[in-house]
Each structure stands twice: as C-alpha cells, then as structure tokens.
Design an enzyme around this catalytic site. Structure first.
Site, short mmCIF file in Angstrom:
data_model
loop_
_atom_site.label_atom_id
_atom_site.label_comp_id
_atom_site.label_asym_id
_atom_site.label_seq_id
_atom_site.Cartn_x
_atom_site.Cartn_y
_atom_site.Cartn_z
N CYS A 114 4.26 -15.27 19.44
CA CYS A 114 4.73 -16.47 18.71
C CYS A 114 6.05 -17.01 19.26
CB CYS A 114 4.86 -16.15 17.23
SG CYS A 114 3.34 -15.50 16.54
N HIS A 254 9.95 -20.60 13.63
CA HIS A 254 8.53 -20.23 13.68
C HIS A 254 8.03 -20.16 12.25
CE1 HIS A 254 4.81 -18.34 14.38
NE2 HIS A 254 5.19 -17.10 14.07
N ASN A 284 0.37 -19.85 9.91
CA ASN A 284 1.05 -19.41 11.13
C ASN A 284 0.17 -19.75 12.33
OD1 ASN A 284 2.06 -17.98 13.29
ND2 ASN A 284 2.43 -16.08 12.17
N1 COA Z 1 -4.27 -11.01 -1.48
C1 COA Z 1 -3.99 -10.21 -2.50
N2 COA Z 1 -3.37 -9.03 -2.35
C2 COA Z 1 -3.01 -8.66 -1.10
C3 COA Z 1 -3.28 -9.47 0.02
C4 COA Z 1 -3.93 -10.69 -0.21
N3 COA Z 1 -4.23 -11.52 0.78
N4 COA Z 1 -2.79 -8.85 1.11
C5 COA Z 1 -2.25 -7.70 0.71
N5 COA Z 1 -2.38 -7.60 -0.62
C6 COA Z 1 -1.92 -6.50 -1.48
C7 COA Z 1 -1.72 -5.21 -0.72
O1 COA Z 1 -2.94 -4.53 -0.56
C8 COA Z 1 -0.75 -4.49 -1.63
O2 COA Z 1 -1.48 -3.92 -2.66
P1 COA Z 1 -1.04 -2.46 -3.22
O3 COA Z 1 0.35 -2.64 -3.73
O4 COA Z 1 -2.06 -2.22 -4.27
O5 COA Z 1 -1.14 -1.56 -2.05
C9 COA Z 1 0.10 -5.62 -2.22
O6 COA Z 1 -0.66 -6.83 -2.02
C10 COA Z 1 1.45 -5.77 -1.58
O7 COA Z 1 1.29 -5.69 -0.19
P2 COA Z 1 2.50 -5.85 0.78
O8 COA Z 1 2.05 -5.61 2.18
O9 COA Z 1 3.68 -5.04 0.28
O10 COA Z 1 2.86 -7.39 0.56
P3 COA Z 1 4.07 -8.13 1.14
O11 COA Z 1 4.88 -8.71 0.06
O12 COA Z 1 4.76 -7.35 2.22
O13 COA Z 1 3.35 -9.35 1.88
C11 COA Z 1 2.68 -10.06 4.05
C12 COA Z 1 2.41 -9.10 2.92
C13 COA Z 1 1.66 -9.81 5.15
C14 COA Z 1 2.50 -11.48 3.54
C15 COA Z 1 4.13 -9.86 4.57
O14 COA Z 1 4.36 -8.51 4.82
C16 COA Z 1 4.40 -10.63 5.82
O15 COA Z 1 4.38 -11.86 5.83
N6 COA Z 1 4.73 -9.93 6.92
C17 COA Z 1 5.01 -10.62 8.18
C18 COA Z 1 3.71 -11.00 8.83
C19 COA Z 1 3.88 -11.99 9.92
O16 COA Z 1 4.65 -12.90 9.83
N7 COA Z 1 3.09 -11.82 10.98
C20 COA Z 1 3.10 -12.71 12.09
C21 COA Z 1 4.31 -12.55 12.90
S1 COA Z 1 4.38 -13.74 14.15
#
Ligand code: COA
Length: 375
Positions: A114, A254, A284
């Site tokens: 990215c 980004h 994204n």
């Molecule tokens: N819908 C509903 N629940 C979801 C879900 C979805 N799409 N995706 C994950 N969950 C759940 C998980 O399973 C977890 O459940 P649990 O507590 O029972 O285990 C809960 O939501 C929390 O998950 P978590 O990973 O802690 O959420 P988060 O607040 O960290 O958000 C992301 C997850 C992926 C949105 C976040 O970590 C993120 O944006 N990370 C960066 C990713 C990124 O930018 N990637 C590209 C880089 S260029």
C-alpha cells in the site's frame, strides 16, 4: 538550472459495481454497524469480470493524460505500483504502455504494497529532478477483490478495487515533489501477505485448497504498526522539507481504517479536518487509495494552488513512507490574476517559514539549545 517535478495531471478509475456492508452481511457473519464502527468503511467497488488491474490503470492513466497538455508519446517513464498485477510478468506497466500508445516510455512495476504509490512518485520525481527524463506517468492500481477470501470476515470487509494516476512533469518553477521518506521492516513479512503463487509456494491443489492465494492478515498487529508509523513518517518528511506541521494544508493518508487515520491525527496534534478521507466509499484500495483521494480532493476544489500536501502510507512488507508536495498548478491551467495571487501566497509562505527557522536559530543561540536547521 534547478529542475522540479510537478504533478500536472491526475485521473482515477473505479469499477461501477458497489458492494455495501449490507451485501457483505449476506455473505459472512458481519453487519454494517461492526464494519462502519471498526473501520469507517460503508461500501467498496468490485471489478466486473471484464475488468482487471491493467484496465483500471489504463482508464486512470488516460484521464490523467487528458488533464495535461502532453500526450502519451511524450511520456518517458511509466511506473505502476501494485500488489495485484495483471501477471507475475510481464509488468502491468508494460500493458499500460501499449494500451495508451506511450511509444517512447520505459515501464516497470513497483511492489511496495500500500506504500507503493509514494515510492513510485518519489522514483519518478527523482528521475525528473536529475534531468534523466521530462515526463512520467505514475499509477496505483489494484483488483484486491481477486485475492480476497470471501469467507474470511476479518479481511473481506476491508478491501476494494480501483486506480489513480498522476502525470509528473519537469519544470524550472520551484515546488512540486519536495521530500520523501521510504522505510521498510521485512521482519513483519507474515503480518500481511499473499503466501502462494510466487517461487516459494507455486500454485498447487494444496495451495488452492488452503486458500493461500488470498490475503492473510494479522489485523491487530498491522493496526498497531500503522498507528506507530503514520505520524513518525509525516514528521520526518515535513522536517526534511523544512516545514512545520502547521505549514501543512492537507494530509492525504492511505485509506485503510478511520481509526488509524484518527490515531495519526492525534499523534501529530493536527485537526482531523486537515486529512483528506474518502475511505467510506472505496474501502482500502491499497496503492490506489492515495491517488484516488487526491483526485477527489482536487476535483471538489479542496486542494488549492500553493497548498502544502503530505502523502503518507503504510502496508505489507512491512513498508511505510511519506512525501511532501508543494502543489503548484501548471501555468496554463490558471488565470493571470490567480497566478499573481499564487506568487504572493508562495512568497509569504516562504517568508513565514524563513522567519520561523530564524527564530528557532536565535532561540538556540540564546538558550544554548542546538538547532541544525539550515536557514
Ligand atoms: N464482523 C464482525 N465481527 C468481526 C469481523 C467482522 N467483519 N471481523 C472480526 N470480527 C470479530 C473478531 O472475530 C473478534 O471477535 P472475538 O472478540 O469474539 O474474537 C472481534 O470482532 C474483535 O476483533 P479484533 O480483531 O480485535 O477487531 P479490531 O477492532 O482489531 O478490528 C480490524 C479488526 C481488521 C478492522 C483492525 O484490526 C484493522 O483495521 N487492522 C488493520 C488492517 C489493515 O489496515 N490492513 C491493511 C493494511 S494496508
């Protein structure tokens, strides 16, 4: 004679097909409220069967060229930043070169995930400033939907398809791309990757069965990394340009997650209103997200002549980087009155910046604190 690299043209392309959060809720166990509150994304664009990274890149490139006074034959270099190329080889840039008729251009792809668009603009600007080329076309293009596991709710809600392009031209007018920091940390390779299809894990029934041709991500760790580097890279690029954070008119980050952008704004103590954000409508789009956001901000008139921009991104690799750009519209695009106003604004900004540095230097002499800033 000093040479400067200015962005003189811009264009974007996004597939017509929209996939909303409600649509996703019918595919995996998720819902609009979760996606919107955790990411800031409402919908994303998904390539139709006839579309691919190259077709989106070509559309964006042609639009960018249309907005300039040069044509494809004047382009010396085409760089496509992408993580979802048309093929492993030949490069997507070569396909663009042929489709737009850039018969004099060299062409290659950059793989920096990215952050790729920032790397690519910097490479093109360096080539222009050294005098080795006059005109470059830089494109960020992706069809991430082709590498998404549509059964994995952790990743499938995040990504979208699209492309954005800049034309960069040489000029003796000061401004344009000023500074850039490019960083990487390969020890984070497993945090965000597409494991199969390369030389380590060539395609096999096993890699397909294990869904190793789709994006694998440790969301929490990537989140942590992103919030750490966005602010530090911005500060570094701004300082190299001898600007203060107050001098920045717009940060174009980004577009990965609204909470990451908010954390960067907090880390920089900058108002969120200074950030160009269109994440809710595209998700994204990796290398395409920064040029698409820039195009929309230009077309809505938010970015004005003389503005100081920071482009900042992060991604797989791990990679991250930031680039400063003094936005100076090409002469032919603005009226005589606007040109005069611009000259005054640019002059005043430079005087303000000089006075600030002079003040810091004098304070350093009086209080004995060191300042290495050149005045
Ligand atoms: N819908 C509903 N629940 C979801 C879900 C979805 N799409 N995706 C994950 N969950 C759940 C998980 O399973 C977890 O459940 P649990 O507590 O029972 O285990 C809960 O939501 C929390 O998950 P978590 O990973 O802690 O959420 P988060 O607040 O960290 O958000 C992301 C997850 C992926 C949105 C976040 O970590 C993120 O944006 N990370 C960066 C990713 C990124 O930018 N990637 C590209 C880089 S260029």
């Amino acid at each position: 004679m000093n040479r400067f690299a200015h962005v003189t043209g811009w264009g974007m392309a996004a597939p017509d097909r929209v996939l909303t959060n409600d649509d996703l809720a019918k595919m995996v166990d998720t819902n609009d409220e979760w996606i919107l509150s955790r990411t800031g994304i409402s919908e994303r664009r998904i390539a139709e069967p006839g579309e691919s990274t190259a077709t989106l890149a070509v559309d964006a490139a042609l639009r960018a060229l249309e907005s300039t006074d040069i044509n494809a034959k004047d382009i010396d270099l085409i760089i496509v930043a992408t993580s979802t190329p048309e093929y492993i080889f030949p490069s997507t840039a070569c396909i663009v070169q042929d489709k737009i008729g850039a018969s004099r251009a060299g062409a290659f792809d950059i793989s920096a995930a990215c952050t790729g668009f920032i790397y690519a603009v910097n490479m093109a600007a360096q080539a222009i400033r050294t005098g080795s080329i006059e005109n470059a076309l830089v494109i960020g293009a992706e069809t991430l939907s082709r590498f998404t596991n549509w059964e994995d709710r952790d990743t499938c809600v995040l990504f979208g398809d699209g492309a954005g392009a800049f034309v960069l031209q040489s000029s003796d007018q000061p401004g344009g791309v000023l500074t850039c920091v490019m960083r990487s940390d390969g020890s984070g390779e497993s945090l965000l990757s597409l494991p199969a299809g390369g030389s380590k894990l060539p395609a096999s029934h096993e890699t397909v069965d294990k869904k190793q041709h789709t994006i694998q991500m440790n969301g929490r760790e990537v989140f942590r990394f992103a919030t750490r580097v966005m602010a530090s890279a911005t500060r570094e690029a701004v300082s190299l340009a001898s600007w203060e954070l107050d001098d920045v008119t717009w940060v174009i980050p980004h577009q990965a997650n609204m909470r990451i952008i908010e954390a960067a704004a907090r880390g920089l103590r900058m108002p969120i209103e200074k950030f160009v954000i269109n994440l809710s409508r595209y998700g994204n789009t990796s290398t395409a997200s920064i040029p698409i956001a820039t195009c929309e901000a230009l077309e809505s008139g938010r970015i004005q002549d003389g503005d100081h921009l920071v482009l900042v991104g992060f991604g797989a690799g791990l990679t991250w980087g930031a680039l400063t750009l003094e936005w100076v519209l090409p002469e032919r695009k603005i009226s005589r009155a606007a040109r005069r106003r611009r000259a005054i604004l640019v002059f005043l900004a430079r005087v303000r910046s000089f006075v600030r540095r002079l003040r810091r230097k004098i304070e350093g002499l009086i209080w004995g604190t060191s300042s290495n800033d050149p005045i």
